[in-house]
Motif scaffolding. Sequence first.
Motif, PDB file in Angstrom:
ATOM      1  N   LEU A 244       0.835  -1.203   0.000  1.00  0.00           N
ATOM      2  CA  LEU A 244       0.000   0.000   0.000  1.00  0.00           C
ATOM      3  C   LEU A 244       0.871   1.255   0.000  1.00  0.00           C
ATOM      4  O   LEU A 244       0.596   2.229  -0.726  1.00  0.00           O
ATOM      5  CB  LEU A 244      -0.919   0.003   1.229  1.00  0.00           C
ATOM      6  N   GLY A 245       1.920   1.271   0.809  1.00  0.00           N
ATOM      7  CA  GLY A 245       2.803   2.427   0.869  1.00  0.00           C
ATOM      8  C   GLY A 245       3.431   2.741  -0.478  1.00  0.00           C
ATOM      9  O   GLY A 245       3.548   3.919  -0.862  1.00  0.00           O
ATOM     10  N   GLN A 246       3.824   1.715  -1.220  1.00  0.00           N
ATOM     11  CA  GLN A 246       4.439   1.949  -2.524  1.00  0.00           C
ATOM     12  C   GLN A 246       3.418   2.464  -3.539  1.00  0.00           C
ATOM     13  O   GLN A 246       3.730   3.332  -4.359  1.00  0.00           O
ATOM     14  CB  GLN A 246       5.080   0.657  -3.025  1.00  0.00           C
ATOM     15  N   ARG A 247       2.188   1.951  -3.489  1.00  0.00           N
ATOM     16  CA  ARG A 247       1.194   2.367  -4.485  1.00  0.00           C
ATOM     17  C   ARG A 247       0.649   3.767  -4.213  1.00  0.00           C
ATOM     18  O   ARG A 247       0.246   4.464  -5.134  1.00  0.00           O
ATOM     19  CB  ARG A 247       0.051   1.344  -4.538  1.00  0.00           C
ATOM     20  N   PHE A 248       0.623   4.171  -2.958  1.00  0.00           N
ATOM     21  CA  PHE A 248       0.151   5.513  -2.618  1.00  0.00           C
ATOM     22  C   PHE A 248       1.255   6.566  -2.663  1.00  0.00           C
ATOM     23  O   PHE A 248       0.981   7.752  -2.492  1.00  0.00           O
ATOM     24  CB  PHE A 248      -0.465   5.526  -1.218  1.00  0.00           C
ATOM     25  N   ALA A 249       2.484   6.178  -2.881  1.00  0.00           N
ATOM     26  CA  ALA A 249       3.623   7.089  -2.747  1.00  0.00           C
ATOM     27  C   ALA A 249       3.526   8.275  -3.712  1.00  0.00           C
ATOM     28  O   ALA A 249       3.109   8.136  -4.860  1.00  0.00           O
ATOM     29  CB  ALA A 249       4.921   6.332  -3.002  1.00  0.00           C
ATOM     30  N   THR A 250       3.872   9.446  -3.210  1.00  0.00           N
ATOM     31  CA  THR A 250       3.942  10.658  -4.029  1.00  0.00           C
ATOM     32  C   THR A 250       5.283  11.333  -3.778  1.00  0.00           C
ATOM     33  O   THR A 250       5.983  11.039  -2.799  1.00  0.00           O
ATOM     34  CB  THR A 250       2.817  11.646  -3.681  1.00  0.00           C
ATOM     35  N   ASP A 251       5.634  12.263  -4.639  1.00  0.00           N
ATOM     36  CA  ASP A 251       6.889  12.991  -4.466  1.00  0.00           C
ATOM     37  C   ASP A 251       6.800  14.007  -3.332  1.00  0.00           C
ATOM     38  O   ASP A 251       7.802  14.604  -2.941  1.00  0.00           O
ATOM     39  CB  ASP A 251       7.263  13.699  -5.772  1.00  0.00           C
ATOM     40  N   SER A 252       5.591  14.224  -2.799  1.00  0.00           N
ATOM     41  CA  SER A 252       5.422  15.180  -1.702  1.00  0.00           C
ATOM     42  C   SER A 252       5.778  14.587  -0.344  1.00  0.00           C
ATOM     43  O   SER A 252       5.785  15.299   0.663  1.00  0.00           O
ATOM     44  CB  SER A 252       3.979  15.682  -1.672  1.00  0.00           C
ATOM     45  N   GLY A 253       6.018  13.279  -0.300  1.00  0.00           N
ATOM     46  CA  GLY A 253       6.411  12.662   0.962  1.00  0.00           C
ATOM     47  C   GLY A 253       5.265  12.290   1.876  1.00  0.00           C
ATOM     48  O   GLY A 253       5.448  12.128   3.082  1.00  0.00           O
ATOM     49  N   TRP A 254       4.051  12.136   1.334  1.00  0.00           N
ATOM     50  CA  TRP A 254       2.880  11.745   2.132  1.00  0.00           C
ATOM     51  C   TRP A 254       3.150  10.414   2.835  1.00  0.00           C
ATOM     52  O   TRP A 254       3.774   9.505   2.271  1.00  0.00           O
ATOM     53  CB  TRP A 254       1.675  11.634   1.202  1.00  0.00           C
ATOM     54  N   LYS A 255       2.654  10.260   4.053  1.00  0.00           N
ATOM     55  CA  LYS A 255       2.919   9.056   4.838  1.00  0.00           C
ATOM     56  C   LYS A 255       1.646   8.271   5.101  1.00  0.00           C
ATOM     57  O   LYS A 255       0.621   8.852   5.486  1.00  0.00           O
ATOM     58  CB  LYS A 255       3.567   9.430   6.174  1.00  0.00           C
ATOM     59  N   LEU A 256       1.704   6.966   4.909  1.00  0.00           N
ATOM     60  CA  LEU A 256       0.597   6.062   5.221  1.00  0.00           C
ATOM     61  C   LEU A 256       0.771   5.543   6.642  1.00  0.00           C
ATOM     62  O   LEU A 256       1.782   4.893   6.966  1.00  0.00           O
ATOM     63  CB  LEU A 256       0.574   4.894   4.234  1.00  0.00           C
ATOM     64  N   GLU A 257      -0.220   5.808   7.501  1.00  0.00           N
ATOM     65  CA  GLU A 257      -0.168   5.308   8.875  1.00  0.00           C
ATOM     66  C   GLU A 257      -0.546   3.828   8.906  1.00  0.00           C
ATOM     67  O   GLU A 257      -1.447   3.387   8.198  1.00  0.00           O
ATOM     68  CB  GLU A 257      -1.121   6.109   9.763  1.00  0.00           C
ATOM     69  N   ARG A 258       0.141   3.077   9.758  1.00  0.00           N
ATOM     70  CA  ARG A 258      -0.103   1.639   9.879  1.00  0.00           C
ATOM     71  C   ARG A 258      -0.758   1.320  11.222  1.00  0.00           C
ATOM     72  O   ARG A 258      -0.620   2.070  12.186  1.00  0.00           O
ATOM     73  CB  ARG A 258       1.208   0.860   9.747  1.00  0.00           C
ATOM     74  N   GLY A 259      -1.449   0.170  11.275  1.00  0.00           N
ATOM     75  CA  GLY A 259      -2.075  -0.272  12.506  1.00  0.00           C
ATOM     76  C   GLY A 259      -2.491  -1.724  12.394  1.00  0.00           C
ATOM     77  O   GLY A 259      -2.299  -2.364  11.346  1.00  0.00           O
ATOM     78  N   PRO A 260      -3.080  -2.281  13.448  1.00  0.00           N
ATOM     79  CA  PRO A 260      -3.489  -3.685  13.435  1.00  0.00           C
ATOM     80  C   PRO A 260      -4.568  -3.935  12.375  1.00  0.00           C
ATOM     81  O   PRO A 260      -5.571  -3.221  12.309  1.00  0.00           O
ATOM     82  CB  PRO A 260      -4.042  -3.910  14.840  1.00  0.00           C
ATOM     83  N   ILE A 261      -4.360  -4.943  11.556  1.00  0.00           N
ATOM     84  CA  ILE A 261      -5.350  -5.341  10.555  1.00  0.00           C
ATOM     85  C   ILE A 261      -6.305  -6.347  11.190  1.00  0.00           C
ATOM     86  O   ILE A 261      -5.878  -7.379  11.722  1.00  0.00           O
ATOM     87  CB  ILE A 261      -4.667  -5.936   9.309  1.00  0.00           C
ATOM     88  N   THR A 262      -7.593  -6.044  11.160  1.00  0.00           N
ATOM     89  CA  THR A 262      -8.587  -6.873  11.842  1.00  0.00           C
ATOM     90  C   THR A 262      -9.374  -7.778  10.902  1.00  0.00           C
ATOM     91  O   THR A 262     -10.051  -8.697  11.357  1.00  0.00           O
ATOM     92  CB  THR A 262      -9.580  -5.987  12.608  1.00  0.00           C
ATOM     93  N   ALA A 263      -9.326  -7.526   9.604  1.00  0.00           N
ATOM     94  CA  ALA A 263     -10.049  -8.367   8.650  1.00  0.00           C
ATOM     95  C   ALA A 263      -9.391  -8.258   7.290  1.00  0.00           C
ATOM     96  O   ALA A 263      -8.888  -7.200   6.902  1.00  0.00           O
ATOM     97  CB  ALA A 263     -11.512  -7.940   8.561  1.00  0.00           C
ATOM     98  N   LYS A 264      -9.397  -9.400   6.564  1.00  0.00           N
ATOM     99  CA  LYS A 264      -8.868  -9.454   5.204  1.00  0.00           C
ATOM    100  C   LYS A 264      -9.811 -10.304   4.359  1.00  0.00           C
ATOM    101  O   LYS A 264     -10.327 -11.318   4.827  1.00  0.00           O
ATOM    102  CB  LYS A 264      -7.478 -10.104   5.148  1.00  0.00           C
ATOM    103  N   ALA A 265     -10.005  -9.901   3.109  1.00  0.00           N
ATOM    104  CA  ALA A 265     -10.834 -10.702   2.199  1.00  0.00           C
ATOM    105  C   ALA A 265     -10.495 -10.329   0.763  1.00  0.00           C
ATOM    106  O   ALA A 265     -10.149  -9.176   0.475  1.00  0.00           O
ATOM    107  CB  ALA A 265     -12.323 -10.475   2.462  1.00  0.00           C
TER     108      ALA A 265
END
Length: 405
Positions: A244-265
């Motif tokens: 996700l971090g790589q796909r959302f990356a911009t040259d502005s340096g935006w940061k993706l916050e991480r946390g516990p994943i509770t569900a996946k599908a």
Amino acid sequence: MTHTTVGIIGAGPAGLLLARLLHNSGIDCVVLESRDRPYAENRQRAGILEQGTVDVLRDCGAGERMDREGLVHEGIELRFDRRTHRVDFPALTGGRRVMVYAQTEVVKDLVRLQLADGAPLLFEAQAHSVTGADTARPTVHYAHQGRPKTLTCEYVVGCDGFHGVTRDALPSAVRRSYERTYPYSWLGILADVPPSCDELIYAHSPRGFALHSMRSASVSRLYLQVPNGTDVAQWSDERIWDELGQRFATDSGWKLERGPITAKAVLPMRSHVTEPMQYGRVFLAGDAAHIVPPTGAKGLNLAVSDVVVLGRALAHWHATGSRELLDAYTDTCLRRVWRAEHFSYVMTSMLHVDPQQTAFDTRLQLAQLERIATSRAVAAELAENYTGLPFDSPAPTDPKLTDPR
């Protein structure tokens, strides 16, 4: 044997909203849901409500908690070529917005209303078939509390989804299906972390599509494009966040916050339309009649549009005895359905990477995204479709009833 005016199969948002609209019009109905209440109230589905859907929920008395807890959004963010562009909905549509409020919460609100003062709502009532669609009293055959039962109706409405039984009540000789299966799926996650953005982010990346959404101020909902047949077990939490971090990356340096994943599908992607949406006294609504890829945020909203049209038509029949609006149901709904199918297809094909995609195809996608970023007219068309077209419900004797153009 029990009899009612309208038998509704399925207690998702379409079936429950239709029951509420009929209750408010003084029309009796019975709602049958195959699953138990906890399952029905916790199915993870859509979370974007168009302006029209918000207005309908308010008008029918189901908007109090939505207005208190829902998140009003005035735009979306498109990311491509490591750049970002915001689409401003109110500025482009004359003030229209969307609401982030999960389908699970809409269902909970409608269930509570239905059980408090609405018509019968039976959970764990498995419909097996609908017979007599072209007779004066179609019949729903179902099982409840371990016993076979029948429900005769003036009308039957199938809100029982793509795999439901109601569609089979339309004879194969008159039923037509149109379908597209996409060569990729979505890996969706829920995470206990505040969203890293104020509005949804739709990201085009050489690595594939990504979407950042949210369920609340403390719960994030995110998606990754993955190959069809992907096994969730192959995706560790760390791998998901890294991708996700790589796909959302911009040259502005935006940061993706991480946390516990509770569900996946893993969610397959398809487009599907069944025509007609009615036969005799049996009607289809929502996923029973059509499916859209989730990129355009149209599934729940199309279901609401269907039952608004049908609710008004049934109210008109109940008050006047005229079937004019009921007979026009398919044509009225399909105008909006095919518009939404097209919008969802355009959004999907513009943002995803096809496994067979060439460099030329990628350049076309980037050119289309650039047009949205630089042309007010093109951006306005996206904004108008995303926030939702007005619900189409022609008045009696309107010439559009016989001319679906």
